[in-house]
Design an enzyme around this catalytic site. Structure first.
Site, mmCIF file in Angstrom:
data_model
loop_
_atom_site.group_PDB
_atom_site.id
_atom_site.type_symbol
_atom_site.label_atom_id
_atom_site.label_comp_id
_atom_site.label_asym_id
_atom_site.label_seq_id
_atom_site.Cartn_x
_atom_site.Cartn_y
_atom_site.Cartn_z
ATOM 1 N N HIS A 80 0.789 -1.592 0.715
ATOM 2 C CA HIS A 80 -0.228 -0.054 0.057
ATOM 3 C C HIS A 80 0.833 1.264 0.039
ATOM 4 O O HIS A 80 1.728 1.240 0.400
ATOM 5 C CB HIS A 80 -0.688 0.822 0.863
ATOM 6 C CG HIS A 80 -0.074 -0.131 2.040
ATOM 7 N ND1 HIS A 80 0.257 1.297 3.068
ATOM 8 C CD2 HIS A 80 0.514 -1.300 3.730
ATOM 9 C CE1 HIS A 80 0.436 1.048 4.619
ATOM 10 N NE2 HIS A 80 0.857 -0.118 4.764
ATOM 11 N N GLY A 81 -0.006 2.446 -0.328
ATOM 12 C CA GLY A 81 0.995 3.218 -0.492
ATOM 13 C C GLY A 81 1.098 3.695 0.939
ATOM 14 O O GLY A 81 0.595 3.443 2.553
ATOM 15 N N THR B 33 1.023 0.604 13.529
ATOM 16 C CA THR B 33 0.386 0.225 12.584
ATOM 17 C C THR B 33 -0.871 -1.207 12.695
ATOM 18 O O THR B 33 -1.333 -1.185 13.729
ATOM 19 C CB THR B 33 -0.046 1.022 11.116
ATOM 20 O OG1 THR B 33 0.849 2.030 11.622
ATOM 21 C CG2 THR B 33 -1.358 0.733 10.664
ATOM 22 N N GLY B 34 -0.025 -2.543 12.502
ATOM 23 C CA GLY B 34 0.150 -3.324 12.108
ATOM 24 C C GLY B 34 -0.973 -3.363 11.228
ATOM 25 O O GLY B 34 -2.326 -3.206 10.616
ATOM 26 N N ARG C 240 -6.177 0.940 4.069
ATOM 27 C CA ARG C 240 -4.651 1.188 3.534
ATOM 28 C C ARG C 240 -4.353 0.486 1.992
ATOM 29 O O ARG C 240 -4.416 1.027 0.829
ATOM 30 C CB ARG C 240 -3.944 1.851 4.103
ATOM 31 C CG ARG C 240 -3.111 0.046 5.394
ATOM 32 C CD ARG C 240 -2.216 1.110 6.309
ATOM 33 N NE ARG C 240 -2.126 0.003 7.030
ATOM 34 C CZ ARG C 240 -2.121 -0.775 7.446
ATOM 35 N NH1 ARG C 240 -3.246 -0.651 8.663
ATOM 36 N NH2 ARG C 240 -1.161 -1.804 8.343
ATOM 37 N N GLU D 181 -1.675 -6.451 7.486
ATOM 38 C CA GLU D 181 -0.229 -7.257 8.319
ATOM 39 C C GLU D 181 0.177 -7.325 9.277
ATOM 40 O O GLU D 181 -1.011 -7.577 9.665
ATOM 41 C CB GLU D 181 0.242 -5.029 8.312
ATOM 42 C CG GLU D 181 1.230 -4.685 8.341
ATOM 43 C CD GLU D 181 2.742 -4.698 7.853
ATOM 44 O OE1 GLU D 181 3.055 -5.914 8.222
ATOM 45 O OE2 GLU D 181 3.585 -3.937 7.369
ATOM 46 N N ARG D 182 1.640 -8.127 9.261
ATOM 47 C CA ARG D 182 1.853 -7.831 10.961
ATOM 48 C C ARG D 182 0.982 -7.538 12.050
ATOM 49 O O ARG D 182 1.137 -6.644 12.293
ATOM 50 C CB ARG D 182 3.076 -8.343 10.557
ATOM 51 C CG ARG D 182 4.153 -8.405 12.376
ATOM 52 C CD ARG D 182 4.751 -8.482 11.848
ATOM 53 N NE ARG D 182 5.709 -8.476 13.851
ATOM 54 C CZ ARG D 182 7.109 -8.088 14.100
ATOM 55 N NH1 ARG D 182 7.800 -7.800 13.538
ATOM 56 N NH2 ARG D 182 7.660 -8.091 15.155
ATOM 57 N N LYS E 190 7.811 5.129 17.425
ATOM 58 C CA LYS E 190 8.966 4.449 17.296
ATOM 59 C C LYS E 190 9.823 4.771 18.835
ATOM 60 O O LYS E 190 10.384 3.623 19.249
ATOM 61 C CB LYS E 190 8.937 4.178 16.130
ATOM 62 C CG LYS E 190 7.581 2.948 15.049
ATOM 63 C CD LYS E 190 8.772 2.379 13.806
ATOM 64 C CE LYS E 190 7.052 1.979 13.306
ATOM 65 N NZ LYS E 190 7.499 2.201 11.981
ATOM 66 N N HIS F 163 0.467 -5.522 2.423
ATOM 67 C CA HIS F 163 1.602 -5.191 3.519
ATOM 68 C C HIS F 163 3.203 -5.644 3.585
ATOM 69 O O HIS F 163 2.770 -6.435 3.392
ATOM 70 C CB HIS F 163 0.530 -5.211 4.561
ATOM 71 C CG HIS F 163 -0.622 -4.708 4.637
ATOM 72 N ND1 HIS F 163 -0.898 -3.888 5.595
ATOM 73 C CD2 HIS F 163 -1.825 -5.542 4.950
ATOM 74 C CE1 HIS F 163 -2.371 -3.385 4.706
ATOM 75 N NE2 HIS F 163 -3.016 -4.890 4.280
ATOM 76 N N GLY F 164 3.467 -4.232 4.361
ATOM 77 C CA GLY F 164 4.974 -4.713 4.335
ATOM 78 C C GLY F 164 5.239 -6.344 4.190
ATOM 79 O O GLY F 164 5.849 -7.274 3.474
#
Length: 204
Positions: A10-11, A22-23, A61, A88-89, A99, A158-159
């Site tokens: 996602h952007g 975020t997760g 997202r 996402e995780r 963070k 997601h990443g």
């Protein structure tokens, strides 16, 4: 016969911008993120890609990113499969925290372990290994058969859920996948053979 798999993170989201974990929380895209998604759509169109099947997560997202890509491709009236297994995780107790604040609370070394180890989850959350344990069976069951049949499949997610898929496709070790960054709005494209294995990684 080979299928084509297009993976898109996602952007940029509002919480990416604010440096928050975020997760499974559900912020939308920033203006930059919208631009990244549209750019991905334009890039895919210019390269001649017309996906046949579409997958995304249960989070806004990623869904918004897919919608914008489809808009740029001029594709309407399609069926989109949304699944939380592509989410996402889950960062658990870290979700919603800045963070830097997390480092102040638990220490830089501990936060780094949670972020960059393969199998150590944050409190109440998932490790990358846990994420792969839900994402990969879904990929194998729902997406690989389409690729074996020669379809072009677009996955906006997601990443870390995408890292799990990339790890399996490229046969990477845990150390190798942890070093792999998947940029927001940057498509990763594979040709997958009739055996479900990697035939070619395509530059775009």
């Amino acid at each position: 016969m080979t299928g084509t798999l297009i993976l898109v993170r996602h952007g940029q989201s509002d919480w990416n911008l604010k440096n928050l974990f975020t997760g499974w929380r559900n912020p939308d895209l920033t203006e930059q993120g919208v631009g990244e998604a549209r750019h991905t759509g334009k890039t895919l169109k210019a390269a001649g890609y017309t996906p046949d099947v579409y997958f995304t997560s249960a989070l806004r997202r990623a869904q918004h990113t897919l919608d914008l890509i489809l808009e740029e491709l001029g594709i309407t009236e399609v069926t989109i499969t949304r699944s939380k297994l592509l989410n996402e995780r889950d960062y658990g107790d870290l979700s919603g925290l800045n963070k830097d604040d997390a480092r102040a609370k638990w220490g830089e070394e501990q936060v780094l372990i949670w972020r960059r180890s393969f199998d150590v989850p944050p409190p109440g959350g998932e490790s990358l290994k846990d994420t792969a344990a839900r994402t990969l069976p879904y990929y194998e069951a729902e997406i690989v058969p389409l690729l074996k049949a020669g379809k072009t499949v677009l996955v906006a997610a997601h990443g870390n859920s995408l890292r799990s898929i990339v790890m399996a496709i490229e046969n990477l070790t845990p150390d190798e996948i942890l070093k792999r960054e998947i940029g927001t709005g940057e498509p990763v494209i594979y040709k997958i053979g009739a055996d479900g294995k990697l035939a070619e990684k395509v530059a775009i």
